[in-house]
Motif scaffolding. Structure first.
Motif, PDB file in Angstrom:
ATOM      1  N   ARG A 403      -3.617  22.553  -5.562  1.00 43.83           N
ATOM      2  CA  ARG A 403      -3.051  22.609  -4.216  1.00 43.83           C
ATOM      3  C   ARG A 403      -4.208  22.739  -3.229  1.00 43.83           C
ATOM      4  N   GLU A 404      -4.286  21.836  -2.279  1.00 47.61           N
ATOM      5  CA  GLU A 404      -5.383  21.830  -1.321  1.00 47.61           C
ATOM      6  C   GLU A 404      -5.023  22.681  -0.109  1.00 47.61           C
ATOM      7  N   ILE A 405      -5.941  23.571   0.266  1.00 50.49           N
ATOM      8  CA  ILE A 405      -5.739  24.441   1.425  1.00 50.49           C
ATOM      9  C   ILE A 405      -6.842  24.145   2.442  1.00 50.49           C
ATOM     10  N   TRP A 406      -6.442  23.678   3.614  1.00 47.70           N
ATOM     11  CA  TRP A 406      -7.413  23.317   4.644  1.00 47.70           C
ATOM     12  C   TRP A 406      -7.625  24.497   5.578  1.00 47.70           C
ATOM     13  N   LEU A 407      -8.896  24.878   5.726  1.00 46.30           N
ATOM     14  CA  LEU A 407      -9.279  25.980   6.598  1.00 46.30           C
ATOM     15  C   LEU A 407      -9.700  25.487   7.970  1.00 46.30           C
ATOM     16  N   LEU A 411     -12.881  21.377   6.521  1.00 44.58           N
ATOM     17  CA  LEU A 411     -13.232  22.402   5.545  1.00 44.58           C
ATOM     18  C   LEU A 411     -12.004  22.761   4.718  1.00 44.58           C
ATOM     19  N   SER A 412     -12.138  22.680   3.398  1.00 45.31           N
ATOM     20  CA  SER A 412     -10.990  22.963   2.543  1.00 45.31           C
ATOM     21  C   SER A 412     -11.420  23.707   1.290  1.00 45.31           C
ATOM     22  N   VAL A 413     -10.475  24.394   0.691  1.00 48.60           N
ATOM     23  CA  VAL A 413     -10.641  24.982  -0.640  1.00 48.60           C
ATOM     24  C   VAL A 413      -9.455  24.526  -1.476  1.00 48.60           C
ATOM     25  N   LEU A 414      -9.592  24.674  -2.776  1.00 43.97           N
ATOM     26  CA  LEU A 414      -8.535  24.248  -3.673  1.00 43.97           C
ATOM     27  C   LEU A 414      -7.951  25.447  -4.406  1.00 43.97           C
ATOM     28  N   MET A 415      -6.644  25.563  -4.419  1.00 46.99           N
ATOM     29  CA  MET A 415      -5.977  26.516  -5.284  1.00 46.99           C
ATOM     30  C   MET A 415      -5.582  25.759  -6.551  1.00 46.99           C
ATOM     31  N   GLN A 416      -6.173  26.175  -7.689  1.00 49.24           N
ATOM     32  CA  GLN A 416      -5.988  25.427  -8.922  1.00 49.24           C
ATOM     33  C   GLN A 416      -5.532  26.353 -10.046  1.00 49.24           C
ATOM     34  N   SER A 417      -4.713  25.802 -10.938  1.00 50.48           N
ATOM     35  CA  SER A 417      -4.233  26.577 -12.084  1.00 50.48           C
ATOM     36  C   SER A 417      -4.841  26.044 -13.365  1.00 50.48           C
ATOM     37  N   PHE A 418      -4.989  26.932 -14.346  1.00 51.14           N
ATOM     38  CA  PHE A 418      -5.594  26.592 -15.625  1.00 51.14           C
ATOM     39  C   PHE A 418      -4.786  27.262 -16.736  1.00 51.14           C
TER      40      PHE A 418
END
Length: 577
Positions: A403-407, A411-418
């Protein structure tokens, strides 16, 4: 009104059946495009549906519209690194590759069909180029991971070769209908105009749309409509100006897709659905248009022409195009095999029908049958041939979901599951431990899910096999981070080897460490330099050399396409590597 509702019902039902049938096609290994085509043929006048559809103009309009959407979507998903890896060889394939195929196949078709040479070469020009819709769809759903050099070459070739095919088809139609008014100088002028305007307008529109996408504020669902409508305007305007609309819309998509911002994700999600809809509608309409009884009449001609194209013309032109570059024989063989024909040849075959070229129905039926044979013979064997020719590399560890989160705008960070696998570094570890490595210091643990329920995390919490863990990570760290959650991958270890080595190690030092003799001319070279000598300026994961008895394979590249890690393997005695 009743007739209109019946039309809506029929078209929606055909689309619904086609989409549902994709599940069956995946199990059978049948290309999805062939499913859409088959549903259309079954619904046509020779099939169980009995629908009579003979509007070539309508089919051409649907074809042009659908191909523009498909190429736009393909461009949006093409990374700049793809051009860095394969721009030159793909350009040769998209130009000489098409011309060479037309020359070889045209000579054969002229004598085999016993027709005028202009008609024989027109036939060859219609089926001479690979198809973007088929290549994009089948490669991305093949279930195998090709090495980057092969996949980049195939995708760029199919995205760039349409102008040459359209030029040759237009030229041979003009030679047939107006032989005294069309010459070589006209053909060259048409080529320059098609390519020049396609590149110029595609670049300008791509830059403009990318800027608009980053600066304008819209509802999330409208960004994709803006890009789709802008791409179609570009396609139409470029064609009106005499350029290649297909080339323009593909290049515009590349520029937009690589200028990432907070609206790009919305565009990609919706464009993916639009591209699938375009493919389904296109092949359904083309299936309705053709009469299977006529295809059977031309079946032998099509089989022979397809065989010459697949087994003689395509391999020869691919070999002559790529022999100047750093491609192995296996890579050349696979690129030769994946010369997929699809909607483009059928759409091109409609042109002579609409312009009144004599015997054009023969061209259409043969071209249609060649496409079906190409999808049946080549399309269904893409994974098997890739494994046989050993151009497949092991699948890299990857996040379960992203899930991409744009700041901000850029500028963005990724919320990722594993998913935690048994035997991995993550099993029996605390979730916070995974970000202690300096490479992932910017990462943050978010949530632990076990058996569908979130688990409160305390000092004594430990991850278990099959847990799903969510982290917020920098954009480029997801795949590298995923390796901590993977168990021992026997396929990866067998492919790359049990050890890793830095690319700056010298050949002589490595050979001395294992008691082997190195080539004196190569002893002072760093491994990265030796790989560039063997494979060109851009090695890719899976490239392999041998130093004495040691097998060394490119395992990982950095964001600049430089070698980051090499896998090292000492072959076992008597074992075939």
């Amino acid at each position: 009104m009743q007739q209109m509702n019946i039309l809506f019902l029929v078209m929606a039902a055909l689309l619904f059946v086609s989409v549902v049938a994709t599940r069956m096609s995946a199990r059978m290994g049948m290309p999805l495009l062939l499913v859409f085509l088959g549903v259309g043929m079954l619904a046509g006048e020779d099939g169980i549906g009995g629908i009579r559809f003979d509007s070539y103009a309508g089919a051409a309009m649907v074809g042009q519209l659908a191909l523009a959407i498909i190429l736009l979507d393909g461009g949006l998903r093409t990374r700049v690194e793809t051009f860095r890896i394969a721009a030159k060889p793909a350009a040769v394939l998209a130009s000489w590759g098409v011309v060479g195929s037309v020359i070889l196949l045209g000579l054969f078709a002229t004598f085999y069909l016993d027709v005028d040479w202009k008609l024989g070469f027109l036939m060859a020009a219609i089926v001479g180029s690979t198809d973007a819709a088929a290549v994009f769809s089948l490669l991305r759903n093949s279930g195998v991971r090709l090495n980057s050099r092969v996949s980049a070459t195939l995708e760029l070739e199919s995205g760039l070769n349409d102008p040459m095919a359209i030029l040759l088809v237009s030229a041979f139609i003009s030679l047939i209908l107006q032989p005294e008014q069309f010459g070589l100088s006209d053909m060259l002028l048409l080529l320059v105009k098609q390519l020049g305007l396609g590149v110029l307008l595609g670049w300008a529109a791509g830059k403009l749309l990318a800027v608009l996408l980053s600066r304008i504020r819209l509802a999330e669902g409208l960004y994709s409509l803006m890009i789709a409508s802008g791409g179609l305007m570009l396609f139409a305007l470029t064609n009106i100006a005499g350029g290649s609309g297909f080339l323009a819309v593909y290049l515009a998509g590349v520029l937009i897709g690589n200028a990432r911002n907070n609206a790009t994700e919305h565009v990609l999600n919706v464009m993916d659905g639009l591209a699938w809809l375009a493919q389904a509608a296109l092949f359904l309409v083309l299936g309705l248009l053709v009469a299977p009884s006529r295809l059977l009449e031309q079946g032998m001609h099509a089989l022979v022409i397809a065989a010459v194209l697949i087994f003689i013309a395509r391999p020869l032109v691919v070999w002559s195009s790529l022999k100047w570059f750093h491609y192995s024989r296996r890579e050349i063989a696979y690129i030769s095999w994946v010369g997929l024909r699809g909607a483009v040849p059928i759409t091109l075959a409609i042109m002579p029908l609409m312009m009144g070229v004599p015997n054009s129905l023969l061209l259409f039926d043969v071209a249609f049958a060649v496409v079906i044979l190409s999808l049946l013979i080549q399309g269904t064997t893409i994974p098997a041939v890739a494994r046989w020719l050993k151009v497949v590399i092991p699948a890299a560890p990857e996040p379960l979901a992203t899930r991409e989160i744009w700041l901000g705008k850029t500028l963005s960070v990724l919320m990722q599951s594993f998913r935690v696998q048994g035997g991995s570094d993550a099993e029996n570890s605390h979730p916070y431990v995974m970000t202690r490595d300096s490479r992932f210091a910017d990462g943050r643990f978010f949530s632990l899910v076990r058996n569908g329920q979130t688990v409160p995390v305390g000092m004594n919490t430990r991850m278990q096999a099959d847990d799903v863990v969510w982290y917020v990570l920098p954009e480029d760290k997801g795949e590298e981070f995923a390796g901590q959650f993977e168990g021992m991958n026997a396929d990866e270890q067998n492919f790359y080897g049990e050890f890793v080595v830095r690319p700056d190690v010298k050949v002589g030092e490595l050979a001395h460490a294992y008691g082997l003799a190195a080539d004196p001319e190569e002893a002072d070279l760093q491994l990265m330099t030796l790989f560039r000598r063997r494979f060109g300026d851009v090695p890719v994961a899976g490239d392999r050399i041998h130093v004495g008895g040691i097998q060394i394979t490119v395992k990982e590249l950095d964001e600049r396409s430089y070698i980051k890690w090499l896998g090292l393997k000492i072959p076992r005695p008597g074992r075939q590597e």
